[in-house]
Every structure is written in C-alpha cells, then in structure tokens.
Design an enzyme around this catalytic site. Structure first.
Site, PDB file in Angstrom:
ATOM      1  N   ARG A  46       0.853  -1.193   0.000  1.00 20.90           N
ATOM      2  CA  ARG A  46       0.000   0.000   0.000  1.00 20.90           C
ATOM      3  C   ARG A  46       0.887   1.241   0.000  1.00 20.90           C
ATOM      4  O   ARG A  46       0.579   2.250  -0.615  1.00 20.90           O
ATOM      5  CB  ARG A  46      -0.953   0.011   1.210  1.00 20.90           C
ATOM      6  CG  ARG A  46      -1.726   1.316   1.303  1.00 20.90           C
ATOM      7  CD  ARG A  46      -2.939   1.325   2.242  1.00 20.90           C
ATOM      8  NE  ARG A  46      -2.911   0.386   3.324  1.00 20.90           N
ATOM      9  CZ  ARG A  46      -2.220   0.551   4.468  1.00 20.90           C
ATOM     10  NH1 ARG A  46      -1.507   1.647   4.672  1.00 20.90           N
ATOM     11  NH2 ARG A  46      -2.236  -0.371   5.400  1.00 20.90           N
ATOM     12  N   LYS A 195      -8.516   7.661 -18.946  1.00 22.06           N
ATOM     13  CA  LYS A 195      -8.831   8.272 -20.238  1.00 22.06           C
ATOM     14  C   LYS A 195      -7.595   8.273 -21.148  1.00 22.06           C
ATOM     15  O   LYS A 195      -7.113   7.216 -21.497  1.00 22.06           O
ATOM     16  CB  LYS A 195      -9.414   9.665 -19.998  1.00 22.06           C
ATOM     17  CG  LYS A 195     -10.429   9.733 -18.843  1.00 22.06           C
ATOM     18  CD  LYS A 195     -11.702   8.944 -19.093  1.00 22.06           C
ATOM     19  CE  LYS A 195     -12.576   8.768 -17.860  1.00 22.06           C
ATOM     20  NZ  LYS A 195     -12.937   9.965 -17.147  1.00 22.06           N
TER      21      LYS A 195
END
Ligand SMILES: *Cc1c(COP(=O)(O)O)cnc(C)c1O
Length: 379
Positions: A46, A195
């Site tokens: 993490r 995107k």
C-alpha cells in the site's frame, strides 16, 4: 528531453534485478526485510510498489512536475485532494464540471462542512467575486466537460496565488501532451488516467502531480493512510498506454478537427462546441495554453428533443454508445443521461447542457470512416 522521448524513457530504466526492459508487474503485497526495519526501500505494497514508483516518476516528468502520486481512480485522486481541506473551508469550481467531481464535492464533502461554489470560470471576474477568507481551493477543469469551455489557467491560478488559495487543474481532457498546468502556475494537476493516459479503455486509474515538496508529503501521507492505491497490473497498463500518448492524441486531434468541421456544415446540427473554431469564446486562450484543441467535440441538434438525439446515439456503428473518453476507439455519449445525470436539470440547462446535446470522444480510426458513420446516423 522532448515529450515524445519522455513518454518512453522518463523515470524508466531496465529492471535492476533482471535487466527486464519493460517495467515488471511487481505483484506482491510485502517485501522481505534483512533485519527489522532493514529493507530495500519497500515494506508494504500500500505504501510502496516498484511498478507504481516508475509510473509516478514518469507522470511527474510528463507534467513538468517533481512528484507523481498514483491512485486507484481519478475520483480517488480527487478525494485525496479534498482530504487536504478542513470543515469550514470553501471551494470554487466551474459550473460545467465533470459530474463525478460535482457529486464528490456536493454529496460527500458538503456534509463534512466543505462548501463548493460553481461559477462560469471562463470569466475570471466571476471567480474573483466568489473569493472570501474561507476559500481554500480553486478546482479548474479545462477544456470543460461536455461544453468544451476554456479556462485561462495562468490568469486563474495567478488570482488564486494572490489570495493564498491552492489550485488544482483536472487535466484529463487535454492530457499532458496538450497542456501542462504546473508550468502555468497550478499547484496540482489531476488525471483520470482511465482516459488518454491509459488510452485503451482497459484500466481505471488516477494520478496527481505537484511541484511543492510539502504538498507532495501531505498527499503521499493521504495516499498511504486512506489507501486508495492502484494495483501493479493497472500501473503497468497505464505505463504501457503512455508510451504512445503523443501519437494517439496527435491523430485524435486531427480527426476531431475534421469531424467538428463536418458537423458545423450539417443542416441538422444547430451548434458545435469545439475550441478549435475561431468563433469559440475560448479559442485564443486555448491557442496559448494548448498544443492542439483536443479530441472532444460536443454538438446540439436543430430538433432539440431527446428523441432526435437518441436516433443518432443508437445509429452509429463505429462510434460506440458508452461513457468515458480518451481511448483509441471513438465513443458517442449523451451527457444529460450519462456522465452528467448527477447534476440537477436546472443546473444543466443553465450551461447549455440540453437533452439533445451529444458528446463525441474522437478516437484514432480513419477520419473518413468516422465522418461516414456520423453522416449515416444523422440521416
Ligand atoms: C473520468 C473523469 C474523472 C474521474 O476519473 P475516474 O478514473 O473515472 O475515477 C475526473 N475528471 C474528468 C474530467 C473525467 O473525465
């Protein structure tokens, strides 16, 4: 290094343990320590992951910044910026903001006492009028979604700086190939790497790039403390997508310019929103701050009813009816019912986001085929 070299090389070198030329996917949650606290810079995934670290360095270079911080989605990245704020703080943003950003500000953070104001940000006087002593963040998105308004990054960030207000530019629509907000005075740049950066509609990912070390430390702290981190496979996919970013965006922009012109001349189209037209109110600013005018085009119909839009939306074959943008394939969307459904109708109508507005994310196919596809659907 020029942009086309950076996408391939910045932050990337053969893997030190094997010489692998392509960054390996370090699919591990933890790392062996020689003695308690004695390790190679990696303790728990993490907190750090080598695949992620390479991507963070690469993104920082593309955005002309010092620090990249990766997240599991664009919204997770934005959520981490929101966590910099305190109850009582206020945000000013644009009134045709990405629907998900609007939702996070109003539906999640308002209840924690952070108030957001939405103005027509292309007009700097509207921004100035909203600034008060509680204003702590200016959230800029340019070009905006889906109206393709242009906000002057340098001027707006300059105004914020005078008042000690942090600025973030959501650079998802432009990509760092077209504009680098940090060089224009922004404190933070945000990406939905889902995107253009990923570019192949096969990954959800987000990132922030900053220059200031203190700000970077705060964001790394939130990244680790709140834990909305991306997996190594997703980081790999974004790294791989970035390698062709300049080629893809270049071609998509060329296609979009041709499609915008075609739509403008079509008798069934009432209005085309595209910053590349000299008549677009943001054209000059776009010309100054962007390399090209982007590959997003929105248009409205003479027959301004949802039924008329629906006929087009279901009759294209190369343009797929889907949410999202920035992939190699062309997409067609209906903002009022899809990406911007979370914005109340009255708010939408104020900015021209009508029920007949159609948004295109132009891909890298052959422009002739894309135009033929739209021509048929418009019939
Ligand atoms: C998609 C998008 C986001 C959100 O990113 P996710 O990766 O979907 O969480 C934020 N801003 C803009 C402009 C977007 O298009």
């Amino acid at each position: 290094m020029k942009f086309g070299t950076k996408v391939i090389h910045a932050g990337i070198s053969p893997d030190p343990s094997t010489g692998a030329v392509m960054t390996p996917i370090y699919q591990t949650s933890t790392y062996a320590q020689a003695a308690p606290g004695k390790h190679k810079g990696y303790e728990y995934a993490r907190t750090q992951n080598p695949t992620r670290s390479v991507l963070e360095k690469n993104l920082a270079a593309l955005e002309e910044g010092h620090f990249g911080i990766c997240f599991s989605s664009g919204m997770a990245a934005m959520d981490s910026i929101m966590k910099l704020l305190n109850p009582g703080d206020e945000i000013i943003s644009t009134n045709d903001l990405y629907g998900g950003s609007y939702r996070l500000m109003t539906r999640i953070y308002e209840k924690f006492g952070v108030k957001s104001h939405f103005v027509h940000m292309s007009d700097i006087e509207e921004v100035r009028a909203r600034i008060n002593s509680r204003t702590k963040l200016l959230w800029i998105e340019t070009p905006t979604n889906p109206m393709l308004n242009i906000i002057d990054i340098e001027k707006t960030c300059g105004l914020a700086r005078q008042h000690g207000i942090l600025t973030c530019v959501d650079n998802t629509f432009a990509s760092p190939y077209l504009q680098t907000p940090l060089t224009l005075g922004a404190d933070m740049v945000l990406h939905s790497a889902t995107k253009y950066l990923g570019g192949h509609s096969d990954v959800v990912h987000g990132a922030i790039v900053v220059n200031d070390e203190k700000l970077a430390e705060q964001l790394y702290f939130i990244q680790n403390a709140a834990g909305a981190v991306p997996g190594p496979q997703d980081c790999f996919l974004v790294l791989r997508g970035i390698k062709t970013l300049h080629l893809r965006v270049e071609r998509a922009c060329q296609n979009a310019a041709r499609i915008a012109q075609f739509l403008k001349e079509h008798p069934k189209v009432s209005k085309v929103y595209y910053p590349g037209f000299p008549t677009h109110p943001g054209h000059e600013v776009a010309q100054q701050q962007m390399r090209h005018f982007g590959a997003m085009v929105s248009f409205d119909l003479v027959e301004d009813q949802y039924a008329a839009a629906e006929k087009i939306l279901i009759n294209t074959h190369l343009f797929t009816l889907a949410e999202s943008l920035g992939g190699v394939e062309s997409l067609i969307g209906h903002p009022a019912s899809m990406t911007h459904a979370s914005i109340p109708k009255a708010e939408r109508m104020k900015v021209g986001l009508t029920d007949s507005l159609i948004r295109l994310s132009v891909g890298i196919e052959d422009a002739d085929d894309l135009i033929a596809d739209l021509e048929k659907a418009l019939e």
